[in-house]
Design an enzyme around this catalytic site. Sequence first.
Site, PDB file in Angstrom:
ATOM      1  N   ARG A  18       0.812  -1.222   0.000  1.00  0.00           N
ATOM      2  CA  ARG A  18       0.000   0.000   0.000  1.00  0.00           C
ATOM      3  C   ARG A  18       0.847   1.274   0.000  1.00  0.00           C
ATOM      4  NH1 ARG A  18      -3.872  -0.678   4.882  1.00  0.00           N
ATOM      5  NH2 ARG A  18      -2.028  -1.749   5.679  1.00  0.00           N
ATOM      6  N   ASN A  36      -6.837  -2.375   2.093  1.00  0.00           N
ATOM      7  CA  ASN A  36      -7.012  -3.822   2.114  1.00  0.00           C
ATOM      8  C   ASN A  36      -8.488  -4.151   2.245  1.00  0.00           C
ATOM      9  OD1 ASN A  36      -4.291  -4.523   1.972  1.00  0.00           O
ATOM     10  ND2 ASN A  36      -4.025  -4.515   4.193  1.00  0.00           N
TER      11      ASN A  36
END
Length: 777
Positions: A18, A36
């Site tokens: 990320r 997520n």
Amino acid sequence: METAKILVQGIVQGVGFRPNVYRIAIKHDINGYVRNLGNVVEIIAQSHDYNDIEKFISEIEVKKPPVSIINSIEYSFFESNASFSEFKILESSNSFSGTSVIPPDIAVCENCLKEMRNPKDRRFNHPFIACTDCGPRFTLIDSIPYDRNRTSMDEFPLCNECMEEYTNPLDRRYHAEASCCNTCGPSLQLLNKDGVDISFKHTNLIKKAGELLNESNILAIKGIGGTHLVSKVSDDDTVSILRKRLTRENQAFACMVKDIESALEFCEINSYENEALIAKERPIVVLKKNSNYNLSKEVSPLLHNIGVILPYSPIHHLLFDYINDPALIMTSANIPGEPMMIDNKDIVNNLSKIADYFLLHNRKIINRCDDSVIRFVDDKASFIRRSRGYAPAPYNLNEYDKFKSILHKNHNILALGPELDLTFTILKNKMAYVSQHIGNTNKFKTYEFLQDAIKHLMKITSTNSFDLVACDLHPQFFSTQLAKEISNKFQADLIPVQHHHAHGAVLAVDNNIDELIVIAADGVGYGDDGTAWGGEILYSDIESYERMASLLPQKLPGGDLSTKYPVRVMTSLLYSKFEKNELKDILNKHYIDYFKHGAMEIDLVFKQMESNLNTAITTSAGRVLDSISVALGVCHERTYEGEASMKLESFAYRSNNDKLKIAPEFIEIDGLLRLDTSQILYDTLDLVKRGENKKDIAKAAQDSVAIGLAKMALIAANKKDVNVVGATGGVFYNEAISKKVKETVERDGFKFVSHRNSCAGDGSVSLGQAIVASFKL
């Protein structure tokens, strides 16, 4: 304004994925967010320019973090009412179920080691240092999405300085769930053999542990995925004491060395082995001893090789600062046949008569995970055990041609493996998640571990039910019984899979081929005729198989007792080659000491052969090699799995004689071609009688078995018009046999294949079961 929704599946959690997306988005002036979603990463990308988003998506795949694996990127453009003014990393959500999985545990990275060695760094000498590029993953995750509050690190709240790093997308420790420091992380504890905490007496517990090891003490040291028993390697007495306490008479111990240079002092290391040793997965690598080998002879008795591993946790690196020996024994701390210990109380209670001291920590190990073991055969890596560093990273079966049309996203399969060296596999969404090493399910605690591990892998793969449950064909295996229970629970069909068929299916998939002739050679696998197979030539198209040839069926007088005392198998193989009294004279004259009860037992074995009482039938290649081993006086009792055959390989390794030959002979029985293994053993004894060097005889006998298997495979290949021959089963960890089979197959113009990313032994049987079962949907 152009807007795209991007879903990324693979190993993309806990690897800095990320923040990496965040940095790429800033670079390309992309607004939106990344987060997520259970087992997938969702990205919303918004820009005035469609091409900028396309470049952004392309760079996500090309410049992914080094630990991540992307199995798929799916994206679509859509009309959006929302307008984003910046790019953000949002909190995780569990509203989506995909096919990603928690990454395996990997070795501490160079950046963390530099910080750990820097006296000015606040993580100086920190034994639990980690970042997004390294450290524990699978062993500390409890559930998904992979966030700190769902790991065993939840018990250690971050200090202000660590929290600042953890929340900064530009920092290497952004959402590094295992991150901590000396202020906020787990702590070490040193106990004596009575379980008394003596930590307060010492300012540096790792230094004290090193000193205790130098003084010939045995320590139990808790690590990332379990506990190791550790001792010095230079002293015969210390290693012998460890063996006695562990009741581990002869099995080789793995050793940990500080660095490659230290390993080179006593081992040969080629470039492939070097690469494996320093890889982030840090497996144990089986290496050949060199001429300067100077460790205790008790470390790896009567073998020409030894398992070596480099440090992979910060504790290991720090420990070697205080060690005088070139290496340390680093072996799994467990009662024989049971799982490695992970709970502090269990460690102390169960190992108090083995370890002199305990170096423990207070971070929970949620998933125990043994070290992986690799051996290079003809410069190709062969997994002996695929566990820490690799499990449970999935096999993407959609990469294999034959599966693209038959695997369906809405079907889940559980495969439970054999009985020894067991793993299990969950196959869903075209991904096969093979568990860490489980072990011998004959032991109750291992059986419990298996059940717990299934539940946990179901949890982190978001698997709620199964459509099929696959198991071994053997009806009495505990894993088979568990498969029946689970299939009933989920009302799923039960699919028994023949052991060697499963081996062959993995071999085919590993090499992306549709059909092949399989040489399956191992200790035992339940055959479809109810006998014990183990030296088989099969034709397989993955979905099905046909038995084409085998070794000569032999009797096992006393059943499993023959596997412990291979002189019984030797007697069986020679039974048809001598007159009864002549064979008895040979046994009484040369092998009487190998029978536990002397001449009386020899008589009993003959009666069992005559009456077939308590006498199984087998075609096992492993038992044939055991017989050769005992016939040459190499090993007469099995104290660990594969001992006689492994010692035979090491004995033969010391021979350079290529002229001495034992020609394989064949006979046909029940319509199948059979290699006459009785004749090979008879010829072996004849060479002994003629006074030939026993090491040369061992090499000739091994070669005869290998050539015999290869020739039967070539006959089958011509009959089936198949141009690929593959080798599988534990016998093919023997480098000499593997090379001889390959040489024989390729000399006739056929392609030879072996395992690549799977185990030749039983560790990948569950994967093969899942593969075969997938064709039953």
